[in-house]
Design a protein around this motif. Structure first.
Motif, PDB file in Angstrom:
ATOM      1  N   UNK A 290      33.204  39.540  41.195  1.00 41.58           N
ATOM      2  CA  UNK A 290      33.578  39.907  40.330  1.00 41.58           C
ATOM      3  C   UNK A 290      34.074  38.953  39.045  1.00 41.58           C
ATOM      4  N   UNK A 291      33.855  39.342  37.541  1.00 39.76           N
ATOM      5  CA  UNK A 291      33.763  38.973  36.836  1.00 39.76           C
ATOM      6  C   UNK A 291      35.878  38.051  36.949  1.00 39.76           C
ATOM      7  N   UNK A 292      35.309  36.589  37.174  1.00 41.63           N
ATOM      8  CA  UNK A 292      36.747  36.186  37.256  1.00 41.63           C
ATOM      9  C   UNK A 292      37.692  36.217  35.755  1.00 41.63           C
ATOM     10  N   UNK A 293      37.297  36.231  34.694  1.00 40.15           N
ATOM     11  CA  UNK A 293      37.921  36.101  33.024  1.00 40.15           C
ATOM     12  C   UNK A 293      39.108  37.464  33.688  1.00 40.15           C
ATOM     13  N   UNK A 294      38.078  38.441  33.305  1.00 42.10           N
ATOM     14  CA  UNK A 294      38.614  39.880  33.785  1.00 42.10           C
ATOM     15  C   UNK A 294      40.174  40.021  34.044  1.00 42.10           C
ATOM     16  N   UNK A 295      39.959  39.272  35.663  1.00 41.57           N
ATOM     17  CA  UNK A 295      40.581  39.366  36.821  1.00 41.57           C
ATOM     18  C   UNK A 295      41.944  38.886  36.715  1.00 41.57           C
ATOM     19  N   UNK A 296      41.759  37.543  36.154  1.00 39.33           N
ATOM     20  CA  UNK A 296      43.024  36.315  35.515  1.00 39.33           C
ATOM     21  C   UNK A 296      43.362  37.157  34.264  1.00 39.33           C
ATOM     22  N   UNK A 297      42.608  37.638  33.488  1.00 42.14           N
ATOM     23  CA  UNK A 297      43.474  38.110  31.871  1.00 42.14           C
ATOM     24  C   UNK A 297      44.420  39.274  32.978  1.00 42.14           C
ATOM     25  N   UNK A 298      43.794  40.748  33.606  1.00 43.88           N
ATOM     26  CA  UNK A 298      44.685  40.899  34.276  1.00 43.88           C
ATOM     27  C   UNK A 298      45.954  40.920  34.663  1.00 43.88           C
ATOM     28  N   UNK A 299      45.689  39.599  35.558  1.00 44.91           N
ATOM     29  CA  UNK A 299      47.031  39.457  35.817  1.00 44.91           C
ATOM     30  C   UNK A 299      47.944  38.328  35.494  1.00 44.91           C
ATOM     31  N   UNK A 300      47.430  37.684  34.242  1.00 45.99           N
ATOM     32  CA  UNK A 300      48.422  36.860  33.799  1.00 45.99           C
ATOM     33  C   UNK A 300      48.676  38.189  32.874  1.00 45.99           C
ATOM     34  N   UNK A 301      48.352  39.344  32.529  1.00 42.16           N
ATOM     35  CA  UNK A 301      49.218  40.291  31.801  1.00 42.16           C
ATOM     36  C   UNK A 301      49.719  40.922  32.643  1.00 42.16           C
ATOM     37  N   UNK A 302      50.309  41.424  33.970  1.00 40.47           N
ATOM     38  CA  UNK A 302      51.277  42.199  34.999  1.00 40.47           C
ATOM     39  C   UNK A 302      52.131  40.341  35.469  1.00 40.47           C
ATOM     40  N   UNK A 303      51.789  38.937  34.627  1.00 42.38           N
ATOM     41  CA  UNK A 303      52.819  37.850  34.928  1.00 42.38           C
ATOM     42  C   UNK A 303      52.607  38.022  36.720  1.00 42.38           C
ATOM     43  N   UNK A 304      51.577  37.918  36.542  1.00 43.82           N
ATOM     44  CA  UNK A 304      51.797  37.514  39.087  1.00 43.82           C
ATOM     45  C   UNK A 304      51.620  35.859  38.610  1.00 43.82           C
ATOM     46  N   UNK A 305      52.030  35.534  38.659  1.00 40.42           N
ATOM     47  CA  UNK A 305      51.566  33.790  38.391  1.00 40.42           C
ATOM     48  C   UNK A 305      51.409  33.222  39.491  1.00 40.42           C
ATOM     49  N   UNK A 306      51.123  33.624  41.250  1.00 38.31           N
ATOM     50  CA  UNK A 306      51.091  33.315  42.375  1.00 38.31           C
ATOM     51  C   UNK A 306      49.355  33.987  42.434  1.00 38.31           C
ATOM     52  N   UNK A 307      48.871  35.013  42.017  1.00 40.05           N
ATOM     53  CA  UNK A 307      47.996  35.314  42.425  1.00 40.05           C
ATOM     54  C   UNK A 307      47.052  34.472  41.529  1.00 40.05           C
ATOM     55  N   UNK A 308      47.589  34.406  39.869  1.00 36.81           N
ATOM     56  CA  UNK A 308      46.781  34.408  39.011  1.00 36.81           C
ATOM     57  C   UNK A 308      46.242  32.570  39.149  1.00 36.81           C
ATOM     58  N   UNK A 309      46.970  32.368  39.605  1.00 33.51           N
ATOM     59  CA  UNK A 309      46.947  30.729  40.287  1.00 33.51           C
ATOM     60  C   UNK A 309      45.720  30.709  41.417  1.00 33.51           C
ATOM     61  N   UNK A 310      46.320  31.333  42.149  1.00 34.92           N
ATOM     62  CA  UNK A 310      45.241  31.247  43.289  1.00 34.92           C
ATOM     63  C   UNK A 310      43.239  31.493  42.736  1.00 34.92           C
ATOM     64  N   UNK A 311      43.717  33.021  42.091  1.00 38.85           N
ATOM     65  CA  UNK A 311      42.474  33.579  41.676  1.00 38.85           C
ATOM     66  C   UNK A 311      41.630  32.770  40.754  1.00 38.85           C
ATOM     67  N   UNK A 312      42.450  31.962  40.040  1.00 38.64           N
ATOM     68  CA  UNK A 312      42.092  31.172  38.957  1.00 38.64           C
ATOM     69  C   UNK A 312      41.185  29.652  39.959  1.00 38.64           C
ATOM     70  N   UNK A 313      42.132  29.240  40.647  1.00 38.50           N
ATOM     71  CA  UNK A 313      41.655  28.275  41.456  1.00 38.50           C
ATOM     72  C   UNK A 313      40.008  28.556  42.693  1.00 38.50           C
ATOM     73  N   UNK A 314      40.319  29.638  43.070  1.00 41.13           N
ATOM     74  CA  UNK A 314      38.976  30.473  43.752  1.00 41.13           C
ATOM     75  C   UNK A 314      37.642  30.437  43.410  1.00 41.13           C
ATOM     76  N   UNK A 315      37.905  30.752  41.704  1.00 40.35           N
ATOM     77  CA  UNK A 315      37.111  31.143  40.680  1.00 40.35           C
ATOM     78  C   UNK A 315      36.279  30.326  39.828  1.00 40.35           C
ATOM     79  N   UNK A 316      37.487  28.564  40.259  1.00 39.05           N
ATOM     80  CA  UNK A 316      37.499  27.786  38.924  1.00 39.05           C
ATOM     81  C   UNK A 316      37.717  28.239  37.098  1.00 39.05           C
ATOM     82  N   UNK A 317      38.080  28.787  37.040  1.00 40.30           N
ATOM     83  CA  UNK A 317      39.082  29.460  35.950  1.00 40.30           C
ATOM     84  C   UNK A 317      40.104  28.629  35.251  1.00 40.30           C
ATOM     85  N   UNK A 318      39.903  28.067  34.461  1.00 40.88           N
ATOM     86  CA  UNK A 318      40.968  28.098  33.142  1.00 40.88           C
ATOM     87  C   UNK A 318      41.862  28.692  33.009  1.00 40.88           C
TER      88      UNK A 318
END
Length: 1000
Positions: A290-318
């Motif tokens: 997936x487009x990791x930045x798009x996914x992280x942006x959505x998860x952050x908007x939803x305020x899903x802290x745990x899964x946002x951090x996991x996705x960022x780690x998996x796909x190397x996104x700050x």
């Protein structure tokens, strides 16, 4: 891992996720968890979306059941209007509304799928299961393996080598063996259905499905269906050989033509489409990063802290380099409506900030019970300011209000008219409310005050919108299926607006919500409910329109006063709806309201508009006959009394009975006068008193003459030439309908004079009246509810129930049953339902109280289950102050603990009767709601005109009489299903004739 074009072939693993089912699983799992994770900071519910995203990430990263997907489809139901609805309108008709805090999460689920780079798959006319079936067939044809992620039994028909189902339950996808997850293969299907997957459809066609309202075969469940299919091989063979089946009930259920039609229809409903014209090709479901930045942006908007951090780690996104998606983060106000999450300006200000219950955690705040508490507190705290209402006198302002209603998605309405007769009144004004405190009144027929008379002559006010122009604007709004219309006693408004060509739908009725929730606790008028639930006292009609000699009619009420009165009604209705509607799911009354109350509004509206014809000449002749008979009775009465007196005077009659004649049984009323009630006179007549008997006969003739023979012609509508009674839905404690203007429920049917009145109800030329009447429905329900083997067997064998009872009690063979013995058994059968006493039975049968008591004792000895039922019901009502019918309707008896022993006994009898009479009332309601569609589907022109207790009256073309009877009988006898399956058959007696009496 975004979707892209990728060939499908051997070695491919196609994952087909039942998204619609998954959404609900995620929701109900989320509400069991810590509530702080279930809501965004602005109170947007997101708990189900969080779990949905967690599972989705596990699927795309780790796979499931030991496999990783090469192709992945998340498939949703687009709407409930599938092709199945077209072939069977009642398909899924009884499904309850989704939880209120799940609704705004539906579109977020689809947004989540897109954030993962996937495409939500959904299509008009087809359900998610059909698309899954189509993709599964396509994938297997190309040699791929298929994993269907769902536990839905309807998908088990797809299981075959290479196609399995996976139920992640509450386990972790990809971690095989974790808690509750399971693979569903052929063995699991056999364990569930009792047949191999290729025969699942045949079993479902026989067993039906109460959840989806698939009819199936009467009395056949999954276990029996499996036995039959395994024995005969398939459904077609079974139906072909069904006449050979030895069990009578089973044979009838599989051979009766209409039953076979329903079975074959059921097979069409449960058979999944395997060649749907899917809009997204199978190959386009290929999975990539997936487009990791798009996914992280959505998860952050939803305020899903745990899964946002996991996705960022998996796909190397700050995370700090990615801003939350602005499409899902906005100002403080958010609203979910119409399946779409929108960012809007805050809702219109209210008179006071809604109060929230103190000390509530986030979890408690969004449970059904806590939503009720929140809404009730809001209702009491948000005061009503009549000065804020607007009088709409221009098309521009009307357009603005209509736009606001469309934006809100709901509108409460109320009509003001020239009279209470909705079939003849004229529209004076319409009120709208789009939010608490935001209401208006649209004057349409107001006239200048001080000129003309009450019935016309005064000029219309020039400062109001012309009626035709306003109707043209309001009609699209009131008929828009996307906008919910709310009113109190909506049937009246529907009838009024129908006269102007407006067909209002969909609807909510606050009177009926209150009735479903609080029957027996209070009345359900708007003023009483406003005081009870809102702490608000409504303006009275008399205070604005006057009363008695000062009555001016609403059309002459000043616009400022009319606006306060009319807009208040709409505002209060909307506030009541907000306060009461959440109680339905919280108190498990949703089905009662949605299947037994709300659908009756449109059903009765149509019946009332149709009306019934009467023969004025017959009524005129009867009036003369009754007058002559009354004169003869008067002469006899005066002779027996030794003097003449006013028969209509209770005081004079009491003085004759208990003063002059000194008869026993004298009772005083609260005013100190002698009681001459019907029960007092009947007691005297039962003891052989000829004077009391003649008084009763005179009273009955007097009532028939004044109420029907003389009055009915005055009810003929000059526009239609027919009589249009008005049915009340919330007027009785047992859900029985009542009628008024005129009352057609109380015409005696068991005496000659009453039957003569029914002769005056006739069919139009070339047509006939059809009476369809449930036979002994309350006795049948008693046999079912109390589980009385002898009665159930008698009804199943179509025996004479009264003769059978007499035989059981008195040892007399049915074949040689004397008429008097049967009559006594009949009196006991019906009397027991109503808690008859030895004294009452003695009076009815003309026997001693001791003998009557012995009869009752013997009855309970022969049918001990009835005594057990009565004792259990008494215990229940004493403990809970309520009883419940087989359809879930609750009757409240708050005074069951009265200090008055007579009152307690009365309420206990009422509680014993309520589940029986209430179930009978609900059964005929269920039949009425389905009847119009059933007649239309059969291509018949017949129309349902009247409902009287357990009887429906139709008017049909003479040539369609038999076909109409067949449809009416089928719908009525099957009315309890699928909500309840009775252990006794219902029977309907029906016939056609030129008038009502001959048809009965």
């Amino acid at each position: 891992m975004t979707l892209t074009h990728k060939p499908v072939g051997p070695g491919s693993h196609v994952f087909l996720v039942d998204g619609s089912s998954f959404v609900f699983r995620a929701y109900f799992q989320s509400i069991r968890q810590d509530a702080k994770y279930n809501y965004r900071s602005d109170r947007l519910p997101t708990g189900a979306v969080r779990l949905f995203c967690t599972k989705l990430l596990q699927f795309v990263r780790d796979g499931a059941a030991g496999a990783k997907p090469t192709h992945l489809a998340i498939i949703f139901d687009k709407s409930e209007q599938s092709f199945r609805k077209e072939i069977y309108p009642d398909y899924k008709a009884h499904r309850s509304e989704p939880p209120e805090d799940l609704v705004p999460q539906f579109p977020l689920m689809r947004a989540a799928v897109r954030a993962f780079g996937l495409t939500p798959i959904e299509q008009d006319l087809y359900e998610a299961d059909d698309l899954i079936a189509t993709y599964a067939v396509q994938a297997r044809a190309k040699g791929a393996d298929v994993l269907i992620v769902s536990a839905d039994k309807d998908l088990m028909q797809l299981v075959e080598p290479g196609v399995v189902m996976y139920d992640p339950a509450s386990g972790t996808a990809g971690a095989k063996g974790s808690r509750e997850e399971r693979i569903i293969g052929e063995a699991e299907v056999i364990d569930y259905f009792g047949v191999t997957p290729d025969k699942v459809v045949d079993v479902q066609a026989l067993a039906g499905d109460s959840t989806d309202n698939v009819p199936g075969a009467k009395g056949i469940g999954v276990k029996t269906a499996a036995q039959l299919i395994n024995e005969y091989g398939d459904l077609d063979t079974l139906l072909a050989k069904a006449p050979e089946i030895k069990q009578p009930k089973r044979r009838e259920a599989l051979t009766e033509p209409e039953a076979v039609k329903l079975i074959r229809l059921s097979k069409k409903l449960v058979t999944l489409v395997r060649d749907a014209p899917v809009e997204t090709p199978l190959e386009d479901l290929g999975l990539h990063e997936p487009d990791a930045r798009t996914l992280v942006a959505f998860l952050q908007a939803m305020e899903f802290t745990t899964i946002t951090r996991r996705v960022a780690e998996l796909y190397g996104v700050d995370i700090h380099d990615v801003a939350p998606d602005p499409n899902f983060v906005g100002p403080a106000g958010w609203r979910a409506r119409d399946g779409e999450v929108r960012e809007d300006a805050p809702a219109a200000p209210q008179a006071a900030e809604p109060a929230k219950p103190a000390g509530k955690s986030a979890a408690e705040e969004f449970t059904p019970a806590s939503l009720v508490a929140t809404r009730q507190a809001e209702a009491q705290a948000t005061k009503i300011d009549r000065s804020a209402y607007e009088c709409v006198t221009s098309l521009e302002r009307l357009d603005r209000w209509i736009a606001d209603a469309r934006e809100a998605g709901i509108v409460a309405l109320d009509t003001e008219t020239t009279s209470l007769d909705p079939m003849q009144c004229e529209l004076v004004g319409v009120s709208l409310a789009v939010a608490p405190g935001r209401a208006c009144y649209i004057p349409l027929g107001h006239r200048e005050h001080g000129s003309g008379d009450l019935f016309g002559g005064a000029a219309l006010l020039s400062s109001q919108i012309p009626l035709g122009e306003a109707i043209a604007k309001l009609k699209p709004l009131f008929e828009d299926a996307a906008i919910l219309k709310i009113a109190h006693n909506m049937k009246y408004d529907l009838l009024v607006l129908a006269r102007y060509g407006i067909d209002v739908a969909p609807i909510e009725d606050t009177m009926l919500i209150s009735y479903a929730l609080d029957s027996g606790l209070n009345n359900h008028g708007l003023d009483e409910l406003a005081l009870k639930h809102l702490g608000h006292e409504n303006i009275t009609f008399a205070s604005v329109a006057g009363s008695g000699r000062s009555f001016i009619g609403f059309a002459r009420v000043a616009l400022d006063k009319a606006t306060e009165y009319g807009a208040e009604d709409a505002d209060v209705s909307l506030r009541l709806w907000r306060a009461l509607k959440p109680r339905l799911p919280a108190e498990h009354m949703t089905n009662v309201y949605e299947t037994l109350e709300r659908p009756m509004v449109a059903t009765l509206m149509r019946m009332e508009r149709r009306g019934v014809m009467i023969d004025r000449a017959i009524l005129s002749r009867l009036s003369g006959e009754f007058a002559q008979d009354m004169a003869r009775l008067e002469a006899d009465i005066f002779e027996l009394a030794g003097e003449s007196f006013n028969l209509g005077s209770p005081k004079q009659l009491g003085d004759i009975l208990f003063g002059k004649m000194g008869l026993p049984g004298a009772k005083k009323t609260a005013t100190g006068a002698w009681s001459t009630s019907a029960s007092v006179l009947e007691d005297l007549a039962a003891e052989g008193n000829a004077f009391a008997r003649r008084i009763l006969d005179w009273r009955q003739l007097s009532k028939l003459k004044s109420t029907y023979a003389d009055a009915l012609p005055g009810y003929v509508n000059p526009e239609t030439g027919r009589v249009h009674t008005s049915y009340a839905l919330a007027a009785t404690t047992t859900a029985r309908l009542s009628s008024s203007e005129p009352n057609l429920q109380n015409i005696p049917v068991r005496n000659e004079a009453g039957r003569k009145i029914r002769k005056a109800f006739i069919a139009a030329p070339g047509r006939v009246l059809i009476s369809a009447d449930y036979s002994q429905i309350e006795l049948r329900l008693l046999a079912h509810i109390a589980d009385i083997p002898q009665l159930k067997k008698a009804f199943a064998d179509n025996l004479d129930i009264h003769a059978m009872t007499a035989s059981e009690m008195f040892g007399v063979p049915v074949k040689d049953m004397p008429a008097e013995v049967r009559r006594r058994a009949k009196a006991i059968n019906f009397g027991i339902i109503y808690g008859i006493s030895a004294f009452g039975l003695a009076n009815q049968l003309g026997i001693s109280r001791e003998e009557a008591g012995a009869y009752i004792k013997r009855y309970f000895e022969r049918f001990p289950g009835i005594r057990d039922y009565m004792d259990a019901t008494r215990k229940t009502v004493r403990e809970k102050c309520e009883v419940t019918t087989i359809f879930g309707r609750v009757y409240h008896f708050p005074r069951i603990a009265s200090a008055n022993a007579s009152d307690r006994a009365f309420y206990e009898r009422a509680a014993i009767n309520a589940p029986i009479q209430g179930a009978a009332a609900d059964i005929i309601r269920r039949a009425m709601v389905r009847m119009d569609d059933a007649l239309a589907s059969a291509g018949l022109s017949a129309q349902m005109l009247l409902q009287v207790h357990d009887e429906l009256v139709f008017e049909a073309a003479a040539g369609e009489a038999e076909a109409t009877i067949e449809v009416a009988r089928r719908v009525m006898e099957r009315a309890p299903a699928p909500a309840a399956h009775l252990s006794v058959p219902l029977k309907v007696d029906a016939r056609a004739a030129a008038n009502w009496d001959e048809a009965h």
